[in-house]
Design an enzyme around this catalytic site. Structure first.
Site, PDB file in Angstrom:
ATOM      1  N   LYS A   1      61.881  47.954  10.210  1.00 18.76           N
ATOM      2  CA  LYS A   1      61.640  49.345   9.806  1.00 18.76           C
ATOM      3  C   LYS A   1      62.978  50.047  10.006  1.00 18.76           C
ATOM      4  CE  LYS A   1      58.835  52.701   8.539  1.00 18.76           C
ATOM      5  NZ  LYS A   1      58.302  52.790   7.177  1.00 18.76           N
TER       6      LYS A   1
ATOM      7  N   ASP B   1      52.557  40.902  15.448  1.00 18.93           N
ATOM      8  CA  ASP B   1      51.172  40.910  15.926  1.00 18.93           C
ATOM      9  C   ASP B   1      50.242  41.372  14.805  1.00 18.93           C
ATOM     10  OD1 ASP B   1      48.949  40.907  17.521  1.00 18.93           O
ATOM     11  OD2 ASP B   1      49.603  42.507  18.856  1.00 18.93           O
TER      12      ASP B   1
ATOM     13  N   ASP C   1      47.774  38.942  11.946  1.00 20.35           N
ATOM     14  CA  ASP C   1      46.316  39.115  11.813  1.00 20.35           C
ATOM     15  C   ASP C   1      45.951  39.414  10.360  1.00 20.35           C
ATOM     16  OD1 ASP C   1      45.790  38.618  14.442  1.00 20.35           O
ATOM     17  OD2 ASP C   1      44.623  40.445  14.770  1.00 20.35           O
TER      18      ASP C   1
ATOM     19  N   TYR D   1      56.350  45.563  23.579  1.00 16.48           N
ATOM     20  CA  TYR D   1      55.317  45.106  24.517  1.00 16.48           C
ATOM     21  C   TYR D   1      55.875  44.904  25.922  1.00 16.48           C
ATOM     22  CZ  TYR D   1      52.118  44.330  20.618  1.00 16.48           C
ATOM     23  OH  TYR D   1      51.305  44.488  19.527  1.00 16.48           O
TER      24      TYR D   1
ATOM     25  N   ASP E   1      55.957  48.334   6.267  1.00 14.79           N
ATOM     26  CA  ASP E   1      54.857  48.892   5.456  1.00 14.79           C
ATOM     27  C   ASP E   1      54.799  48.192   4.094  1.00 14.79           C
ATOM     28  OD1 ASP E   1      57.361  50.069   5.216  1.00 14.79           O
ATOM     29  OD2 ASP E   1      56.610  52.044   4.662  1.00 14.79           O
TER      30      ASP E   1
END
Ligand code: NAD
Length: 357
Positions: free
Chosen positions: A190, A246, A250, A140, A222
């Site tokens: 990852k 992020d 959620d 980001y 994942d």
């Protein structure tokens, strides 16, 4: 005298923050808290007045405060303006200017809401997990970034980058929180594809030697996403970078039934913090008086616990929220048959009354 800055923002922000301020006023009276509040514009509301989603005057007030209670920013009205002036940029700048690198996102399922989850009650009932997301680094903020013309077409690009010290800083917060909770920490990466997260995994593994009591595991993002819906109760504390955090937070939010229930804290190295609901500005329901204010009220509880060291007041607010749920009051997003549907103001009033006792 402690100073709390109120930044209501856009969309449902002003509606839900007003209810949290109502609860704060009751808490001040009941516990004799010496707290003064001030307001500042942020997001689209600030852009409309100052042409900047984080004007200097707001940033100065944020720097001077002991803690910030933040609503939400953004909305379709500002989606087409120049990228650097968009509301989200104001929020990102605020987090990075204040050095708020640690985002704490609890996902706790109040027993009264076990039926509101899309998962079976036995899978989620009693859920209590904490996602620790790195907030001021990663993709980001990484440079270079942008959209450029290449061979006659547009190419978009971003950079995912973490230094060892950034990983250690967030790792320390996560290990310490794990020590104070269930002593289990899962680091999400990852590492099979992205070098930046290969380093992440290495550093967390090195740090684990300093916390022998903490049971550390590593999952690829994942798999973590899959495990979160399969058996979410296997987790205690999860730690991950900005982008994965992020998304996973959620996802964890929905395990609890509604994003309208979830608070968050963003802390600096001295525990000064910004507290906000996990959800956005919900433009689809803004102005209708139906938004759930509980995530913001629970964010206020976190503020009192982490930045003002008043865990006792935080406990009382959380208990008041639970009482109101026990009494059957529900905003539309958490409504189930047999409960009483209430709007934003009525929910805030009920929590304030329960806290007043
Ligand atoms: P959102 O969280 O605003 O809304 C997603 C869905 O959840 C909507 O259907 C909304 O009505 C519902 N919802 C959210 N909060 C609720 C509440 N308190 N009570 C009841 N229902 C609630 O996410 P979005 O639609 O992807 O984004 C809308 C805007 O918010 C965008 O401009 C986005 O950039 C911004 N946003 C801001 C923040 C922030 O301020 N930290 C975070 C995420 C998104």
């Amino acid at each position: 005298m402690k100073k709390i800055l109120i930044m209501a923002g856009d969309g449902i922000g002003p509606e839900i923050v007003a209810e949290a301020v109502k609860v704060l006023d009751v808490a001040k009276a009941r516990f004799g808290l010496e707290i003064e509040t001030d307001d500042a514009l942020v997001g689209g509301a600030a852009y409309d007045v100052h042409g900047d989603p984080l004007p200097e005057v707001s940033l100065e007030k944020a720097r001077a405060a002991d803690a910030i209670l933040f609503g939400s920013i953004g909305g379709p009205k500002w989606d087409q303006i120049e990228r650097d002036k968009r509301p989200e940029r104001g929020l990102l700048r605020l987090r990075s200017s204040l050095g708020l690198f640690a985002n704490l996102r609890p996902a706790i399922l109040f027993p009264q809401l076990a039926d509101a989850s899309s998962l079976k009650p036995e899978v989620v009932s009693g859920l209590d997990i904490l996602i620790v997301r790195e907030l001021t680094g990663g993709i980001y903020f990484g440079q270079p970034r942008g959209i450029r013309e290449e061979n006659g077409e547009r190419v978009g690009f971003n950079t995912d980058v973490y230094s060892e010290s950034e990983i250690r800083r967030i790792g320390k917060v996560a290990f310490e929180l794990a020590m104070a909770r269930g002593k289990r920490l899962c680091s999400v990466d990852k590492a099979n594809v992205l070098e930046v997260t290969e380093l992440w995994k290495e550093v967390i593994t090195e740090m684990a030697k300093d916390y022998p009591e903490v049971d550390v595991s590593h999952l690829y993002v994942d798999n973590a996403a899959m495990q979160l819906v399969r058996t979410p109760k296997q987790f205690d504390v999860l730690v991950t970078g900005n982008l994965f955090g992020d998304i996973l937070s959620d996802q964890a939010a929905m395990l609890t039934g509604s994003i309208g229930m979830l608070p968050s804290a963003s802390l600096d190295v001295n525990r000064k913090g910004m507290y906000e609901p996990c959800h956005g500005s919900a433009p689809d329901i803004a102005g209708q008086g139906i938004a759930n204010p509980l995530a913001t009220i629970l964010s206020l509880a976190m503020l009192l616990r982490y930045s003002l060291d008043r865990g006792d007041v935080a406990d009382a607010i959380e208990k008041a929220v639970e009482q109101v749920l026990e009494d059957g009051l529900r905003t539309a997003d958490i409504y189930t048959d047999g409960c009483r549907k209430v709007g934003t103001t009525e929910m805030g009033d009920a929590v304030a009354a329960a806290l007043r006792g």
